[in-house]
Structure formats: C-alpha cells, structure tokens
Design an enzyme around this catalytic site. Sequence first.
Site, PDB file in Angstrom:
ATOM      1  N   ASP A  98       0.860  -1.176   0.000  1.00 40.39           N
ATOM      2  CA  ASP A  98       0.000   0.000   0.000  1.00 40.39           C
ATOM      3  C   ASP A  98       0.902   1.233   0.000  1.00 40.39           C
ATOM      4  OD1 ASP A  98      -2.393   1.616   0.459  1.00 40.39           O
ATOM      5  OD2 ASP A  98      -3.254  -0.198   1.356  1.00 40.39           O
ATOM      6  N   ASP A 197      -2.870   4.768  -2.338  1.00 43.76           N
ATOM      7  CA  ASP A 197      -3.867   5.319  -1.425  1.00 43.76           C
ATOM      8  C   ASP A 197      -4.236   6.771  -1.748  1.00 43.76           C
ATOM      9  OD1 ASP A 197      -5.239   4.960   1.273  1.00 43.76           O
ATOM     10  OD2 ASP A 197      -4.076   6.771   1.666  1.00 43.76           O
ATOM     11  N   GLU A 254      -6.533   4.139  -5.703  1.00 45.36           N
ATOM     12  CA  GLU A 254      -7.785   4.517  -5.060  1.00 45.36           C
ATOM     13  C   GLU A 254      -8.087   5.929  -5.576  1.00 45.36           C
ATOM     14  OE1 GLU A 254      -9.755   4.836  -0.629  1.00 45.36           O
ATOM     15  OE2 GLU A 254      -7.809   5.724  -0.994  1.00 45.36           O
ATOM     16  N   HIS A 327     -11.222  -2.790   3.078  1.00 46.69           N
ATOM     17  CA  HIS A 327     -11.104  -2.463   4.502  1.00 46.69           C
ATOM     18  C   HIS A 327     -11.834  -1.179   4.895  1.00 46.69           C
ATOM     19  CE1 HIS A 327      -8.277   0.020   2.457  1.00 46.69           C
ATOM     20  NE2 HIS A 327      -8.058   0.724   3.553  1.00 46.69           N
ATOM     21  N   ASP A 328     -12.374  -0.460   3.912  1.00 48.29           N
ATOM     22  CA  ASP A 328     -13.119   0.767   4.214  1.00 48.29           C
ATOM     23  C   ASP A 328     -14.626   0.589   4.018  1.00 48.29           C
ATOM     24  OD1 ASP A 328     -10.763   2.243   4.645  1.00 48.29           O
ATOM     25  OD2 ASP A 328     -10.632   2.796   2.526  1.00 48.29           O
TER      26      ASP A 328
HETATM   27  C1  GLC Z   1      -7.782   5.540   2.074  1.00 50.26           C
HETATM   28  C2  GLC Z   1      -7.677   4.268   2.878  1.00 50.26           C
HETATM   29  C3  GLC Z   1      -8.292   4.481   4.221  1.00 50.26           C
HETATM   30  C4  GLC Z   1      -7.533   5.582   4.913  1.00 50.26           C
HETATM   31  C5  GLC Z   1      -7.461   6.844   4.053  1.00 50.26           C
HETATM   32  C6  GLC Z   1      -6.423   7.792   4.564  1.00 50.26           C
HETATM   33  O1  GLC Z   1      -9.092   5.895   1.829  1.00 50.26           O
HETATM   34  O2  GLC Z   1      -8.252   3.214   2.174  1.00 50.26           O
HETATM   35  O3  GLC Z   1      -8.313   3.320   4.990  1.00 50.26           O
HETATM   36  O4  GLC Z   1      -8.140   5.873   6.125  1.00 50.26           O
HETATM   37  O5  GLC Z   1      -7.104   6.567   2.730  1.00 50.26           O
HETATM   38  O6  GLC Z   1      -5.144   7.285   4.315  1.00 50.26           O
END
Ligand code: GLC
Length: 517
Positions: A98, A197, A254, A327-328
């Site tokens: 990640d 991320d 993402e 995970h979100d």
């Molecule tokens: C992304 C991750 C999440 C995190 C956020 C800040 O959305 O998937 O889990 O809290 O970024 O890094």
Amino acid sequence: MKKKWWQKEVVYQIYPRSFQDSNGDGIGDLQGIISRLDYLKDLGITSLWLCPIFKSPMDDNGYDISDYLDIADEFGTMDDLKQLIAESQKRQIKIILDLVINHTSDEHPWFQEALKDPKSPYHDYYIFKEGKEVPNNWRSVFGGSVWEKVKGRDEYYLHSFSKKQPDLNWENPQLRKELYQMINTWLDMGIAGFRVDAITYIKKDLYFQSLESDGVDGLAKCTKAVRNQAGIEKFLDELKEETFKKHDCMTVAEAAGIRYDQLNEFIGDDGFFSMIFDFKYADLDIASGSEWFKRIPWSVADLRKRIFDSQLNVQKYGWAANFIENHDQPRATTKYLLQYERNSDAVKMLGAMYFFLKGTPFIYQGQELGMINFKRDSIDDFNDISSIDQYYRSMEEGYSKEEALEFVNLRSRDNARTPFPWDKNNGFSTHSPWLKQNNNDNEINVQNQINDNQSILSFYKEMINFRQNSQYSDCLIYGSIEPIEVENNEVIAYRRQYNDMMIDCYFSFSNQAMEIK
Ligand code: GLC
Ligand code: CA
C-alpha cells in the site's frame, strides 16, 4: 489492448492487523500471514495486497506512516517481510504494498523537523498557513476542520484526513523526488506493485477559499477543493515516469472522485496507473459526498446501471479493478443482500456476479467465507476513527442516538476489520484480539467450510479456478463485456465474448424462481 501480466491476476487483500496473529499479542502480523500462505495458495489467488505495514503510530491503523522504509514493530521486521516475499514467490504469489503518499504521520521525522523549525526545508514538505485565524472552512474527511494549529505559533497545517495525517505538499519538487526514491527502493526489492492510497488528493486548490457550508457545523467537505483538482495530471504523470514505468509493476489507484471522461489519462495506454478502483457502485447506498447519514434507497436496477456504466466506460480505455469489499467498506453480503446476507446461494450469486465482470478481481479477506457485518450496541465498541466522527456528526445533524448507531453499524469500516475466523474458537490469536471478533454463532469460519464442497469458500475456490485454469479462461479474462438487456428488475446479466466463444451470465437477486425475459 496489449495483454498485460496483471490482467490475469486474482488479488487477495489482507488487513494485516486482523488476518493472523503469530505471537499471541492479539494483533495480526507478517509471520501470521506467512503461516497462512498455503491456505491462500489453495484458494487459488495469485497476488496479495497488504494494507500498510510500515512504522506508524496507528492513528488510522497504518495509513499514518512515520517511516516508509521500515516495518511497524507489531507486524514484525524487514526480515519478516523479505521472508514473506520469498515464501510467496515459492507459491507463485506476488506481493503488492500500500502506497500512502498524500500524507504522512505527524510523527514522521519530516513533519517533526517542520514543527521544530519553520525555516527548515522540511517545512515546505507540508502545507502550512500563517495567521491567527483558521484559514478556511474546509472539513476533513474524518471530521472537524482540515486545519490544525501549530502549538506556540500563529500557524496552521492542513490535513485532509485525521490531524495525525498532515498532507504532503506535492508542489515541492524536492519532496516529490524523495517519494520517488522511496517508491523505487520498494520496487527494486522485488514487490510486484502498489495499491495507491487516496491519490486523487495530492493536488489542492491553491486559493484556499472558504466554500459554501454543507453542514450544521458551518464547514464544507474538503473534497471539493482537495480532490481531483486541475493540474493533478502533471504530478501523476511525473510519478508514473519516475517510478512505475521503469518497472513492469502493477498499480491500482484509489481514485475516488474522478470522472469517466478522465479514464483515458488515468488508465489508458500510457495512463498513470494499471487500473483504478471505481467507487460509484460501492457507494450506491449513500448520497454522493458520502456522509453515512445521507442514506439513499437503491434497487438492483440501480446497481446494474452503475456496474454497466463503470464497465463500459472503463472498457473504452483500459482495465478494471473489480471489488465488492475492502477495509473501508461494510461487508458486501449485508450491504447488497440485506436480509439475505445469510443465504449462501445469494452470497455465491453476488460473488460470481462481480467476479466474472471484465477486469482483475479483488477479494477482501473473509469475503470468501461470506462474512457479514458485525452489529455493535454502543459507540464505545468501535475503533475506526471515521465511525466515531460519523456517529457524532449524525447527531449534530439532528438524528437520534439510535439512528446514529444504525448508520454507523451499516457503514462502519470496523465491519470489515474484525479478526479473521479461522475456526470455531476463531483461531486468530491466543490472546483477546485488538478488535472484537464477529462470532456469528460459530458458523462462518474456515474450519467449517473448507471440507464442505457446497460451502461459500469452496464456491470461491471453484470460481477462481474457472477463471484462471479452464478452457473458458481466455474468454473470462480477455473477452469483451456487454450488458444483456432483461426485463426482470432483479436480474443482472452480461455477455462475455472472445473469438468464437461466448458466455452469457445471469444473476438473480430474487428468492423467487422466474423466467428471464
Ligand atoms: C484511504 C484508505 C483508508 C484511509 C485513508 C487515509 O481511503 O483506504 O483506509 O483511512 O485513505 O489514508
Ligand atoms: Ca502479533
């Protein structure tokens, strides 16, 4: 489109804290993952994406990094990671890490230097504004102002997420260079790629003007000014040229907030990434802007429309990253199937529906067991910072305590983060786990499903094998996709086609037998 190695992957996402504990401290770790590689090999997956394992104060469970090139003590050591890479390689499994480069932890030495000395070159690695007043009314993703005051100085720093996650200043070329070096170091170490991320946050609107408020707190969600801003292409292009392009790696971004007309730039032939996660159907139960209390009703027809919009747009330019959980997100079974969450036929149907879409499928840990949401009775049982924020914000916005808890139960990121159920006694750890286990009457676990050829786990295994190793593989991987128009509102249907092979796929969300029209 030329064939790429990552099109043939099936990626499994691990949340390291919750996968397997090896040393009895209640927290999952790298040795734990190593001890479960045979399970993953047997499942048939080909790549592992690990959520952040780097040094971190764990304010956001590792998404707040204080050393990009070292491992958090609770997860293990660099040697453990090297061992994991080597042991995975023996089983033809690749490792994807990640990459969190929109922000660091406030405990990162760069930020510590910046705090100590405003004249330090590291001060310009972050976004500071001088003044006695909060610079504007932007609300951070995890609640409250994006601005945090520096102790002892008339100065604020910007954080799009928590105040322990200061945003990096991508306008600074020296900072960018340091990040690229770090990325190349990891790629040289033999990892196969990155999940990138929050990458659409790296460019800010540099006018820093207040926005029209969208809440009773008088603030406005910062995404309008810190996400997908004009000029971001320059940074992303440079990032790709300086790092990813030099390696034959896989990148999945993402990329919340991008429009379909930007797909060519993002994932076209010379795009910034191999693929992106498209959240347009993951978030179909909440209004855009994604506050959990802004729930909206949806139907299977809406889901179908969003899936095909996404697939057809992505197919014009590039390759999709298909997922129903991460995970979100809450568990897909609860979100998409509601009262049918425990009906294993429905769970298998949902799994196959997304798995055979065109693109690389991602499976989140526990999805292959049909895990469901974990309903909690009190806000004190939540760990996730966004759950706590959304709970209090819901009440500020006028909802009752019960309603607020309901929103959080439906949407909490903790739903996906409960320890992995290996057996009836959970098998995750000999210690009480860092987050309460989801017991579900001891049914949803590996031990229960692994030798049952009708189980959800066996179904996932067959599905993976069917995509990867059957006479239909080319069609299921490389074949085109087009929707099959049906009148039945609760059916999603599509056709995959490759050379002279054609596979029609029908998925019914109804519990009634029906004739397809
Ligand atoms: C992304 C991750 C999440 C995190 C956020 C800040 O959305 O998937 O889990 O809290 O970024 O890094
Ligand atoms: Ca441990």
